[in-house]
Enzyme design. Structure first.
Site, PDB file in Angstrom:
ATOM      1  N   LYS A 187      45.197  47.449  35.850  1.00 46.74           N
ATOM      2  CA  LYS A 187      45.651  48.858  35.794  1.00 46.74           C
ATOM      3  C   LYS A 187      46.586  49.164  36.969  1.00 46.74           C
ATOM      4  O   LYS A 187      47.661  49.724  36.787  1.00 46.74           O
ATOM      5  CB  LYS A 187      44.439  49.815  35.868  1.00 46.74           C
ATOM      6  CG  LYS A 187      43.418  49.618  34.768  1.00 46.74           C
ATOM      7  CD  LYS A 187      42.288  50.630  34.864  1.00 46.74           C
ATOM      8  CE  LYS A 187      41.423  50.516  36.104  1.00 46.74           C
ATOM      9  NZ  LYS A 187      40.642  49.260  36.206  1.00 46.74           N
TER      10      LYS A 187
ATOM     11  N   ARG B  13      37.092  58.182  33.672  1.00 53.20           N
ATOM     12  CA  ARG B  13      36.160  57.060  33.631  1.00 53.20           C
ATOM     13  C   ARG B  13      34.860  57.437  32.940  1.00 53.20           C
ATOM     14  O   ARG B  13      33.973  56.590  32.791  1.00 53.20           O
ATOM     15  CB  ARG B  13      35.825  56.662  35.059  1.00 53.20           C
ATOM     16  CG  ARG B  13      36.409  55.350  35.485  1.00 53.20           C
ATOM     17  CD  ARG B  13      36.091  55.223  36.950  1.00 53.20           C
ATOM     18  NE  ARG B  13      35.997  53.869  37.339  1.00 53.20           N
ATOM     19  CZ  ARG B  13      36.978  53.204  37.947  1.00 53.20           C
ATOM     20  NH1 ARG B  13      38.129  53.773  38.169  1.00 53.20           N
ATOM     21  NH2 ARG B  13      36.798  51.973  38.314  1.00 53.20           N
TER      22      ARG B  13
ATOM     23  N   ARG C 246      40.933  38.254  44.427  1.00 51.12           N
ATOM     24  CA  ARG C 246      41.959  39.229  44.847  1.00 51.12           C
ATOM     25  C   ARG C 246      41.918  39.447  46.358  1.00 51.12           C
ATOM     26  O   ARG C 246      40.848  39.595  46.949  1.00 51.12           O
ATOM     27  CB  ARG C 246      41.727  40.574  44.140  1.00 51.12           C
ATOM     28  CG  ARG C 246      42.618  41.682  44.708  1.00 51.12           C
ATOM     29  CD  ARG C 246      42.553  42.951  43.919  1.00 51.12           C
ATOM     30  NE  ARG C 246      41.209  43.467  43.790  1.00 51.12           N
ATOM     31  CZ  ARG C 246      40.885  44.501  43.006  1.00 51.12           C
ATOM     32  NH1 ARG C 246      41.824  45.088  42.289  1.00 51.12           N
ATOM     33  NH2 ARG C 246      39.642  44.917  42.944  1.00 51.12           N
TER      34      ARG C 246
ATOM     35  N   ARG D 178      38.583  43.342  49.084  1.00 54.07           N
ATOM     36  CA  ARG D 178      38.122  44.729  48.981  1.00 54.07           C
ATOM     37  C   ARG D 178      36.612  44.735  49.147  1.00 54.07           C
ATOM     38  O   ARG D 178      35.949  43.805  48.719  1.00 54.07           O
ATOM     39  CB  ARG D 178      38.521  45.285  47.600  1.00 54.07           C
ATOM     40  CG  ARG D 178      39.278  46.592  47.700  1.00 54.07           C
ATOM     41  CD  ARG D 178      39.924  46.972  46.408  1.00 54.07           C
ATOM     42  NE  ARG D 178      38.954  47.435  45.414  1.00 54.07           N
ATOM     43  CZ  ARG D 178      39.299  47.931  44.228  1.00 54.07           C
ATOM     44  NH1 ARG D 178      40.570  48.016  43.906  1.00 54.07           N
ATOM     45  NH2 ARG D 178      38.392  48.335  43.373  1.00 54.07           N
TER      46      ARG D 178
ATOM     47  N   ARG E 185      29.982  46.725  38.712  1.00 54.07           N
ATOM     48  CA  ARG E 185      31.140  47.510  38.251  1.00 54.07           C
ATOM     49  C   ARG E 185      31.417  47.250  36.773  1.00 54.07           C
ATOM     50  O   ARG E 185      31.741  48.160  36.019  1.00 54.07           O
ATOM     51  CB  ARG E 185      32.376  47.168  39.085  1.00 54.07           C
ATOM     52  CG  ARG E 185      32.353  47.806  40.469  1.00 54.07           C
ATOM     53  CD  ARG E 185      33.259  47.098  41.448  1.00 54.07           C
ATOM     54  NE  ARG E 185      34.654  47.134  41.089  1.00 54.07           N
ATOM     55  CZ  ARG E 185      35.565  46.283  41.567  1.00 54.07           C
ATOM     56  NH1 ARG E 185      35.209  45.335  42.413  1.00 54.07           N
ATOM     57  NH2 ARG E 185      36.809  46.394  41.206  1.00 54.07           N
TER      58      ARG E 185
HETATM   59  P1  AP5 Z   1      44.538  45.029  39.536  1.00 52.40           P
HETATM   60  O1  AP5 Z   1      45.865  45.450  39.033  1.00 52.40           O
HETATM   61  O2  AP5 Z   1      44.204  45.290  40.944  1.00 52.40           O
HETATM   62  O3  AP5 Z   1      43.386  45.533  38.545  1.00 52.40           O
HETATM   63  P2  AP5 Z   1      42.718  46.949  38.361  1.00 52.40           P
HETATM   64  O4  AP5 Z   1      42.511  47.151  36.907  1.00 52.40           O
HETATM   65  O5  AP5 Z   1      43.484  47.984  39.122  1.00 52.40           O
HETATM   66  O6  AP5 Z   1      41.319  46.640  39.025  1.00 52.40           O
HETATM   67  P3  AP5 Z   1      40.456  47.485  40.065  1.00 52.40           P
HETATM   68  O7  AP5 Z   1      39.473  46.522  40.664  1.00 52.40           O
HETATM   69  O8  AP5 Z   1      41.310  48.268  41.005  1.00 52.40           O
HETATM   70  O9  AP5 Z   1      39.733  48.458  39.079  1.00 52.40           O
HETATM   71  P4  AP5 Z   1      38.493  49.318  39.309  1.00 52.40           P
HETATM   72  O10 AP5 Z   1      38.555  50.174  38.128  1.00 52.40           O
HETATM   73  O11 AP5 Z   1      37.241  48.554  39.504  1.00 52.40           O
HETATM   74  O12 AP5 Z   1      38.755  49.970  40.761  1.00 52.40           O
HETATM   75  P5  AP5 Z   1      39.254  51.389  41.231  1.00 52.40           P
HETATM   76  O13 AP5 Z   1      40.009  51.190  42.473  1.00 52.40           O
HETATM   77  O14 AP5 Z   1      39.863  52.150  40.132  1.00 52.40           O
HETATM   78  O15 AP5 Z   1      44.408  43.434  39.260  1.00 52.40           O
HETATM   79  C1  AP5 Z   1      43.252  42.730  39.682  1.00 52.40           C
HETATM   80  C2  AP5 Z   1      43.671  41.323  40.172  1.00 52.40           C
HETATM   81  O16 AP5 Z   1      44.207  40.596  39.069  1.00 52.40           O
HETATM   82  C3  AP5 Z   1      44.759  41.339  41.242  1.00 52.40           C
HETATM   83  O17 AP5 Z   1      44.564  40.289  42.135  1.00 52.40           O
HETATM   84  C4  AP5 Z   1      46.050  41.132  40.443  1.00 52.40           C
HETATM   85  O18 AP5 Z   1      47.072  40.523  41.196  1.00 52.40           O
HETATM   86  C5  AP5 Z   1      45.566  40.242  39.307  1.00 52.40           C
HETATM   87  N1  AP5 Z   1      46.282  40.471  38.046  1.00 52.40           N
HETATM   88  C6  AP5 Z   1      46.716  41.664  37.545  1.00 52.40           C
HETATM   89  N2  AP5 Z   1      47.314  41.484  36.345  1.00 52.40           N
HETATM   90  C7  AP5 Z   1      47.247  40.142  36.094  1.00 52.40           C
HETATM   91  C8  AP5 Z   1      47.692  39.345  34.987  1.00 52.40           C
HETATM   92  N3  AP5 Z   1      48.322  39.876  33.939  1.00 52.40           N
HETATM   93  N4  AP5 Z   1      47.460  38.035  35.049  1.00 52.40           N
HETATM   94  C9  AP5 Z   1      46.830  37.483  36.114  1.00 52.40           C
HETATM   95  N5  AP5 Z   1      46.379  38.181  37.196  1.00 52.40           N
HETATM   96  C10 AP5 Z   1      46.592  39.501  37.169  1.00 52.40           C
HETATM   97  O19 AP5 Z   1      37.858  52.110  41.575  1.00 52.40           O
HETATM   98  C11 AP5 Z   1      37.069  51.645  42.645  1.00 52.40           C
HETATM   99  C12 AP5 Z   1      35.820  52.494  42.760  1.00 52.40           C
HETATM  100  O20 AP5 Z   1      36.178  53.858  43.067  1.00 52.40           O
HETATM  101  C13 AP5 Z   1      34.951  52.601  41.502  1.00 52.40           C
HETATM  102  O21 AP5 Z   1      34.059  51.519  41.370  1.00 52.40           O
HETATM  103  C14 AP5 Z   1      34.231  53.930  41.740  1.00 52.40           C
HETATM  104  O22 AP5 Z   1      33.193  53.781  42.671  1.00 52.40           O
HETATM  105  C15 AP5 Z   1      35.326  54.778  42.393  1.00 52.40           C
HETATM  106  N6  AP5 Z   1      36.117  55.525  41.404  1.00 52.40           N
HETATM  107  C16 AP5 Z   1      37.452  55.369  41.137  1.00 52.40           C
HETATM  108  N7  AP5 Z   1      37.840  56.195  40.163  1.00 52.40           N
HETATM  109  C17 AP5 Z   1      36.754  56.889  39.790  1.00 52.40           C
HETATM  110  C18 AP5 Z   1      36.523  57.869  38.788  1.00 52.40           C
HETATM  111  N8  AP5 Z   1      37.506  58.322  37.989  1.00 52.40           N
HETATM  112  N9  AP5 Z   1      35.262  58.370  38.669  1.00 52.40           N
HETATM  113  C19 AP5 Z   1      34.269  57.955  39.475  1.00 52.40           C
HETATM  114  N10 AP5 Z   1      34.412  57.013  40.416  1.00 52.40           N
HETATM  115  C20 AP5 Z   1      35.649  56.479  40.587  1.00 52.40           C
HETATM  116 MG    MG Z   2      43.102  49.170  40.798  1.00 50.92          MG
END
Ligand code: AP5
Ligand code: MG
Length: 227
Positions: free
Chosen positions: A16, A91, A128, A160, A171
């Site tokens: 994402k 979410r 990552r 992270r 997660r």
């Molecule tokens: P990346 O692009 O970083 O993936 P992502 O989908 O952004 O993954 P996240 O881990 O950031 O998602 P998340 O939903 O767990 O975390 P968030 O920060 O939103 O890619 C991942 C890896 O793969 C990277 O190394 C990248 O280079 C690689 N990659 C990407 N595309 C690729 C491809 N096509 N091929 C190969 N490799 C690839 O949330 C974190 C925390 O915050 C949550 O757990 C929660 O506690 C809180 N939070 C955030 N939003 C909310 C909400 N709306 N409500 C409640 N709590 C929330």
């Molecule tokens: Mg992300």
């Protein structure tokens, strides 16, 4: 001109953030990532950050009220009037309903789900590396060549705090229980699309762009019929 309002759906590690960065760069609209906003709040030691840290580090979701408030405030800013990309929000069904209310009077939401199987997600998250200073992703096993330091700012690369095995599994389980139901919430809308996130980042970006353009053409055609 119509605004372009995109939701990036997908499991942790689906790409994402990677794809949201590309879309905002290409279209000149802001990225609103609730994960990034919460991590910035933790780093800055704000009240929200202090409340969120333990929850984020356990892999659970921060309360709906808190994140809805964050997004409401961010969408009200001037730069979001011409469109935005939401990464990591909504979410839960409650967040999706609140967002629908916030969209009253705005152009429709385009919703894209990035589909990736669980074994690939786990591998990506455990490999990552992110910049300790600016939070940029450095590319993991599949995300590009590993670099010794952040390409953007030269900062130190670290994992992270929620990218360790037990928290990653939590997660993913939280995603299945609380976030995956959103695919059904949005699927029946004509503005919903899914893309195969297991391809290279460039191929995913091309499919995403094609999905967005097809959706926008559909919306323009509907507008033309109605006017
Ligand atoms: P990346 O692009 O970083 O993936 P992502 O989908 O952004 O993954 P996240 O881990 O950031 O998602 P998340 O939903 O767990 O975390 P968030 O920060 O939103 O890619 C991942 C890896 O793969 C990277 O190394 C990248 O280079 C690689 N990659 C990407 N595309 C690729 C491809 N096509 N091929 C190969 N490799 C690839 O949330 C974190 C925390 O915050 C949550 O757990 C929660 O506690 C809180 N939070 C955030 N939003 C909310 C909400 N709306 N409500 C409640 N709590 C929330
Ligand atoms: Mg992300």
């Amino acid at each position: 001109m119509s605004a372009f309002n995109l939701i990036m759906l997908g499991a942790p590690g689906a790409g994402k953030g990677t794809q949201a960065d590309r879309v905002v760069h290409a279209r000149g609209i802001p990225k609103i990532s609730t994960g990034d906003i919460l991590r910035e709040a933790v780093a800055a030691g704000t009240e929200i950050g202090r409340l969120a840290k333990a929850v984020v580090d356990r892999g659970e979701l921060v309360g709906d009220e808190v994140v809805i408030g964050i997004v409401q405030e961010r969408l009200a800013r001037h730069d979001a009037r011409n469109g935005f990309v939401l990464d990591g929000f909504p979410r839960t069904v409650a967040q999706a309903r609140a967002l629908d209310q916030m969209m009253d009077g705005r152009d429709p939401l385009v919703v894209v789900d990035i589909e990736v199987p669980e074994d690939v997600l786990v591998r990506r998250l455990l490999t990552r590396m992110v910049c300790e200073s600016c939070g940029a992703t450095a590319g993991g096993m599949d995300g590009g060549a590993a670099a010794p330091e952040c390409r953007k700012c030269g900062g130190r690369l670290v994992q992270r705090s929620d990218d360790n095995k037990s928290v990653v599994l939590e997660r993913l389980s939280v995603y299945l229980r609380q976030t995956k139901p959103l695919v059904e919430y949005y699927r029946t809308r004509p503005t919903f699309r899914a893309v195969d996130g297991t391809q290279s980042p460039d191929r995913v970006a091309a499919d995403l762009d094609a999905a967005i353009e097809a959706t926008l053409r559909g919306l323009t055609a509907v507008k033309a019929v109605r006017s």
